[in-house]
Design a protein around this motif. Sequence first.
Motif, PDB file in Angstrom:
ATOM      1  N   GLY A 275      -3.319 -54.114   9.081  1.00 44.55           N
ATOM      2  CA  GLY A 275      -3.759 -52.641   9.611  1.00 44.55           C
ATOM      3  C   GLY A 275      -3.860 -51.703   8.458  1.00 44.55           C
ATOM      4  N   VAL A 276      -4.173 -52.123   7.303  1.00 47.70           N
ATOM      5  CA  VAL A 276      -4.402 -51.405   6.271  1.00 47.70           C
ATOM      6  C   VAL A 276      -5.847 -50.589   6.312  1.00 47.70           C
ATOM      7  CG1 VAL A 276      -4.515 -50.989   3.585  1.00 47.70           C
ATOM      8  CG2 VAL A 276      -2.449 -52.147   4.830  1.00 47.70           C
ATOM      9  N   THR A 277      -5.916 -49.391   6.288  1.00 48.04           N
ATOM     10  CA  THR A 277      -7.263 -48.821   6.383  1.00 48.04           C
ATOM     11  C   THR A 277      -7.902 -48.032   5.150  1.00 48.04           C
ATOM     12  OG1 THR A 277      -6.475 -46.767   7.670  1.00 48.04           O
ATOM     13  CG2 THR A 277      -7.216 -48.772   8.873  1.00 48.04           C
ATOM     14  N   ARG A 278      -6.766 -47.503   4.252  1.00 48.60           N
ATOM     15  CA  ARG A 278      -7.197 -46.776   3.085  1.00 48.60           C
ATOM     16  C   ARG A 278      -7.466 -47.530   1.860  1.00 48.60           C
ATOM     17  NH1 ARG A 278      -2.352 -41.965   3.944  1.00 48.60           N
ATOM     18  NH2 ARG A 278      -2.462 -41.914   6.108  1.00 48.60           N
ATOM     19  N   TYR A 279      -6.923 -48.630   1.753  1.00 52.30           N
ATOM     20  CA  TYR A 279      -7.198 -49.564   0.553  1.00 52.30           C
ATOM     21  C   TYR A 279      -7.643 -50.839   0.750  1.00 52.30           C
ATOM     22  CZ  TYR A 279      -4.325 -45.335  -0.941  1.00 52.30           C
ATOM     23  OH  TYR A 279      -3.780 -44.181  -0.830  1.00 52.30           O
TER      24      TYR A 279
ATOM     25  N   GLY B  85       3.628 -56.402   5.181  1.00 57.00           N
ATOM     26  CA  GLY B  85       3.639 -55.934   6.468  1.00 57.00           C
ATOM     27  C   GLY B  85       2.278 -55.413   7.071  1.00 57.00           C
ATOM     28  N   GLU B  86       2.222 -54.885   8.443  1.00 51.88           N
ATOM     29  CA  GLU B  86       1.099 -54.523   8.882  1.00 51.88           C
ATOM     30  C   GLU B  86       0.261 -53.688   8.082  1.00 51.88           C
ATOM     31  OE1 GLU B  86      -1.768 -54.391  12.336  1.00 51.88           O
ATOM     32  OE2 GLU B  86      -0.247 -55.703  11.692  1.00 51.88           O
ATOM     33  N   HIS B  87       0.979 -52.584   7.607  1.00 51.53           N
ATOM     34  CA  HIS B  87       0.157 -51.300   6.975  1.00 51.53           C
ATOM     35  C   HIS B  87       0.757 -51.379   5.399  1.00 51.53           C
ATOM     36  CE1 HIS B  87      -1.174 -49.729  10.728  1.00 51.53           C
ATOM     37  NE2 HIS B  87      -0.049 -50.041  11.156  1.00 51.53           N
ATOM     38  N   ASP B  88       1.264 -52.601   5.028  1.00 50.63           N
ATOM     39  CA  ASP B  88       1.578 -52.318   3.631  1.00 50.63           C
ATOM     40  C   ASP B  88       0.649 -52.893   2.381  1.00 50.63           C
ATOM     41  OD1 ASP B  88       4.252 -51.786   4.223  1.00 50.63           O
ATOM     42  OD2 ASP B  88       4.894 -53.798   4.420  1.00 50.63           O
ATOM     43  N   VAL B  89       0.706 -52.563   1.369  1.00 47.84           N
ATOM     44  CA  VAL B  89      -0.027 -52.909   0.365  1.00 47.84           C
ATOM     45  C   VAL B  89       0.818 -53.708  -0.776  1.00 47.84           C
ATOM     46  CG1 VAL B  89      -2.109 -51.700   0.672  1.00 47.84           C
ATOM     47  CG2 VAL B  89      -0.356 -50.971  -0.750  1.00 47.84           C
TER      48      VAL B  89
END
Length: 201
Positions: A75-79, A27-31
């Motif tokens: 949407g992931v920003t950390r990884y 999803g948008e914020h998944d890894v």
Amino acid sequence: MTTVAAYAVPAAKAPLARTTIERRAVGEHDVLIDIAFAGICHSDIHQAQEGWGEAIFPMVPGHEIAGVVSEAGPGVTRYRVGDRVGVGCMVDSCRQCENCAAGREQYCTGGGMVGTYNALDRNGEPTYGGYAEKIVVDEGYVVRVPDGIPSTRPPRCCAPASPCTPRSSAGAPVPARRSRSSAWAASATWASRSRTRWAPR
């Protein structure tokens, strides 16, 4: 959805058996994490034997997960792809209650935390843990594995002095209290050669 190989406990006190499970789409914020190792904690054994009450079967245990990010949502920003990461004992919480806001998601009062396995996610689907090839997790419940830690050792989420919350690496406050590792009491219920780590391949 992605079909991946896994080891599951089909019923209480049954041995692990090779199977396949479905992982949700990223999803948008998944890894998406390719799992390299998953530690065997004594709590995995308790859950598989229904030692802590009624459980959800088939169960894919494993909450001491180490691997590499192979896909990241837009949407992931950390990884990013290629990062070494870990996943602990929870994969979601309400994110809105006082405890979640304070970085203590394990005490979530807005519906409770969602366990990495033997739990139901926000859509009512069972969660499956790290005894599998891959896992999909919201980036907020993933931790970075520092470069100084070798890839042959899974993150010690239950170990002495380790924070209980996945967001502590982002600077969120954590409780001062730490618990002793239940892994110290690990038995030979599963193969003794696999007591310290389990590799999915």
